[in-house]
Structures are given as C-alpha cells and as structure tokens.
Design an enzyme around this catalytic site. Structure first.
Site, PDB file in Angstrom:
ATOM      1  N   GLU A 146       5.876   0.194  -7.776  1.00  9.36           N
ATOM      2  CA  GLU A 146       5.123  -0.532  -6.747  1.00  9.36           C
ATOM      3  C   GLU A 146       4.229   0.454  -6.020  1.00  9.36           C
ATOM      4  O   GLU A 146       4.655   1.563  -5.685  1.00  9.36           O
ATOM      5  CB  GLU A 146       6.071  -1.220  -5.765  1.00  9.36           C
ATOM      6  CG  GLU A 146       5.354  -1.938  -4.628  1.00  9.36           C
ATOM      7  CD  GLU A 146       6.334  -2.624  -3.672  1.00  9.36           C
ATOM      8  OE1 GLU A 146       7.434  -3.014  -4.127  1.00  9.36           O
ATOM      9  OE2 GLU A 146       5.996  -2.766  -2.480  1.00  9.36           O
ATOM     10  N   GLU A 151      -0.330  -1.761   4.330  1.00  6.63           N
ATOM     11  CA  GLU A 151       0.657  -2.598   5.004  1.00  6.63           C
ATOM     12  C   GLU A 151       0.529  -2.323   6.493  1.00  6.63           C
ATOM     13  O   GLU A 151       0.331  -1.186   6.914  1.00  6.63           O
ATOM     14  CB  GLU A 151       2.081  -2.279   4.549  1.00  6.63           C
ATOM     15  CG  GLU A 151       2.405  -2.664   3.126  1.00  6.63           C
ATOM     16  CD  GLU A 151       3.867  -2.407   2.790  1.00  6.63           C
ATOM     17  OE1 GLU A 151       4.616  -3.382   2.645  1.00  6.63           O
ATOM     18  OE2 GLU A 151       4.236  -1.231   2.665  1.00  6.63           O
TER      19      GLU A 151
END
Length: 449
Positions: A146, A151
């Site tokens: 990932e 974010e």
C-alpha cells in the site's frame, strides 16, 4: 505511524532517505489522465467500493470507519469539471454517514512513474479522513503493498491542533510475515483545507517520493528488494480516492464524536500519470466476445485460459483428485471431499476484462449424487460473489443423479460482480458434508448471450 521493528539500524538507514527538495524529473510521457470534464464519472476508468465492509469480512473497512460507501451521485459526481466526493450525515444501511470510495482496479494498474493530482479537501475538524492512495494488484494485504500519497485528519494532527495543516504519506508492506509501516508528515504553515494543492508521487526502482506543492516530504528507498522484503513495491498498483468519516486514523470511533461540518466535499481537479519507457501500464483490454473458455478443451472458443501460463487451478481444502472420464476432451475437475471438513477450489487468472459478457451466462457441465448445499462463485474487484445450490432450491439445470448435466447461470444472478475486473473466473465451495462427496466439473466457459 509506528515503524515496524527490523533486525538492525543499518537496514533502517538503507530504507528511509532524507527529506529534501525533489530533483527535476526526467522526461516522461503522459500515459493516462482524467480531467473530469465529462458529464459523469467515467466507468471505464473508475469503479466503486460499496457498503460498510462487512460484506467482505472487514466491517468498518478494517479501520473502524463510520460511513457507508455508495455509488450514488449524492456521494460521487462530476461537477464543474471536478470529481466531487461528498460525505454526508444521514442514516444509510447500517451506518449514520455516507460517502464514496472510487478506484481504478481492473481499469488502470501501473508500475513506476510520476503521478500528480490537484485536490481540495474540506474542513476536517474533526473526524473527516480524505485519502489518495494505491494498492498492489497481487496478494493479500499487507503483502500486496500500500502506498498512501495523501492522508489528512489523523488523531495526532487533531491532538496537535493541526487537523487542516498536517498531511501524511506512508507505505505498508509485509516484512517476513509481519506488517511493516513507514510514514512521514508535513505541517503546512497555512491551512491545506479549502484550497487546491498538488500532490505528486515519483516512483522508480530505487525510491518512492511524495511532495505537496513541489515540496518533498517523504522518501522511501525500495532497491533492497530481498533484504528488506520489498517485492510489493515492484509490482503494479491501482489508485483509490475516498473521504472516510471517523475511524482508527482519526481516533474518533463514534458518530457523536464527528464535529466536522457536513456535508463535506473532497474535490479532484485532475489526475495525470507519466511514465518512462519500460514502465508497466495495464488498462484492461477487453476479451473477445462470443465464448471464452475457462476450463474446456472444445475448439469453438473465441479465447481461453492457458493453464500454467495465465491461469491456475487451486485446490483450497479437502479435495483429492480421483480418476473419472471427462465430459469432453481428456481432463476434468474430478475430486472427492471427505465428510466433516469444508471443501473448495478456484481458477485464478489475475485480472481479466470480460465486460462484454454482462448479458451472458456462466456455463459448465457437472455430475454428482451429493445432496448437500454448495455454491459456485466468481471473484472480482468487488470481492466474492456466490450462487448457492441448496437442496430444493434453484439448480440452474443441475440434476443430482450422477449423470452429466449442463448448468447455466446468468451473470445477472450474481451480486456485486465487476466483470471488467475478474480475478477468479470459477470457484466452488461447500460447508462440511455429512458423508464423502464426489464432484465432477467440466466444459466451463462464458457465453455472451
């Protein structure tokens, strides 16, 4: 995020580069883009994750998230040349919030390149969690890898009073059987919410680097593939965009704890991918129409799987091959399952685009005398989709008399099926039978009518 424990500090030093200004990118070619100028979201480029995750065994999507993802225009749409992902406070399904998560799985996968997006996030205070990220196409998390490019809304940022100013990037992978994580944050001098900012990743065989508005704040060395177990970052990934509500990243796990103004809109002006010669790019070419052979030796197929090259038959549990004549050709799936244990098998193919077969059928021949329930399934970007064959229920042409019968299942009977991104084109599974079971399957193919 906490760094996983490694054997030595020398290994850590080899993995994590210094934060510095990005070097000028080498000349690259624009190979994929979405400017979001059309009237609607391009379903040839994007698909959705829908639900609260419970349908795939990951309630809260594995992160204790509070929203229900939908594919409704209320939650995802094109507006004024931008992709809008909107989180709303409303009861829907099992949740008190809705939002959307879009992904390019089965539509765009790539290895190495420069990826750039111009994104605006809403006021996140507190509980909204926008994300622009990537997942690998091979294996199960974390072994698929990932890469988080952006974010915001973390619990640490909330605690520091930097909710709208702190942006993070991270990577997650499998290191010798354990989850490994590495992340870095950037604290902007002014709010990042409410205005557009450019988030860029450069990915090559040596490094993954991330910047915001031209300032690099994340660097991760990936060249020590064997020593640091970094195979995940040398395989193709696909993109995801979502706006989550609450969850472990935010530290807010109850509906009452969400104080961010809602509806909240994450807007994406564009996404552009540049690659060098030799980089890998997959855009999901369609298979020929007509008949597609999954497990058959018939000569009238327009295309077929080639076992040992682009497909494998996996026996998951409690199946022993037995000798038996095939329905056609020289080979068939002929197995015995012992009483008291579940049994199952699957045909794994990687990604296949069979979207032309949406109005068609899965066909195969089967013979058995077993009266127990079993199910036939397909696996796509939406997860598993199963048809149950219960005694007294719909049999789709199967008669359990020990003779060969054609089974014909319309693809419309499957739920949550993405024929553009099939990964397992035939699965069979059953709960533990009360007595030994013999199962024979042959002549498996897809027909587009």
């Amino acid at each position: 995020m906490n760094l996983v424990r490694f054997a030595s500090s020398a290994l850590l030093a080899s993995l994590f580069g210094a934060v510095c200004a990005p070097s000028p990118a080498a000349a690259q070619t624009l190979v994929w883009q979405d400017e979001f100028n059309g009237p609607a979201i391009d379903r040839n480029r994007w698909t959705y994750d829908v639900g609260d995750g419970c349908q795939i065994g990951l309630c809260g999507w594995g992160n204790s998230e509070l929203q229900y993802y939908t594919s409704r225009p209320e939650n995802a749409r094109i507006e004024n040349g931008r992709l809008v992902i909107e989180a709303r406070r409303e009861a829907f399904g099992s949740r008190g919030f809705t939002s959307a998560r879009l992904k390019t799985e089965g539509r765009l996968h790539f290895k190495y390149g420069t990826l750039e997006a111009r994104i605006k996030v809403p006021d996140l205070r507190n509980g909204l969690w926008p994300a622009y990220w990537m997942l690998g196409t091979v294996g199960n998390w974390p072994a698929r890898g990932e890469i988080d490019l952006m974010e915001m809304g973390s619990a640490a940022a909330i605690g520091a009073g930097l909710t709208n100013r702190r942006v993070g990037a991270a990577v997650h992978w499998d290191y010798r059987g354990s989850q490994a994580d590495y992340g870095r944050d950037y604290d902007s001098a002014s709010d990042l919410a409410g205005g557009f900012h450019v988030y860029r990743m450069t990915w090559d065989p040596q490094f993954i680097r991330v910047s915001v508005d031209g300032r690099q704040f994340f660097e991760f060395a990936i060249s020590d593939i064997e020593g640091a177990s970094l195979h995940e970052f040398h395989q193709q990934h696909f993109l995801l965009l979502n706006l989550a509500v609450g969850g472990s990243y935010t530290g807010i796990l109850s509906n009452a704890g969400i104080s961010a103004p809602l509806p909240g809109r994450m807007e994406i002006d564009y996404i552009r991918l540049y690659q060098n010669p030799g980089s890998e790019l997959y855009t999901g070419a369609e298979a020929p129409a007509g008949k597609f052979g999954v497990y058959t030796e018939r000569g009238d197929m327009n295309a077929r799987l080639n076992y040992g090259r682009d497909a494998e038959l996996y026996l998951w549990n409690n199946l022993t091959p037995i000798a038996a004549p095939a329905y056609e050709g020289s080979q068939s799936m002929a197995f015995r399952a012992n009483a008291g244990a579940w049994y199952g098998l699957g045909v794994y193919t990687g990604y296949r685009n069979l979207s032309r077969f949406g109005n068609g059928r899965l066909k195969f021949h089967m013979r058995t005398t077993a009266t127990n329930s079993f199910k036939i399934g397909l696996n796509s970007s939406f997860g598993d989709s199963w048809i149950v064959f219960a005694p007294g229920g719909q049999q789709y042409g199967l008669v359990r008399d020990g003779r060969w019968h054609e089974v014909s299942i319309p693809f419309s009977a499957f739920h949550d099926l993405d024929l553009r991104a099939l990964k397992q084109m035939f699965m069979l599974a059953a709960d533990p039978p009360g007595s030994n079971v013999d199962v024979f399957v042959d002549n498996v193919y897809y027909q587009d009518y």
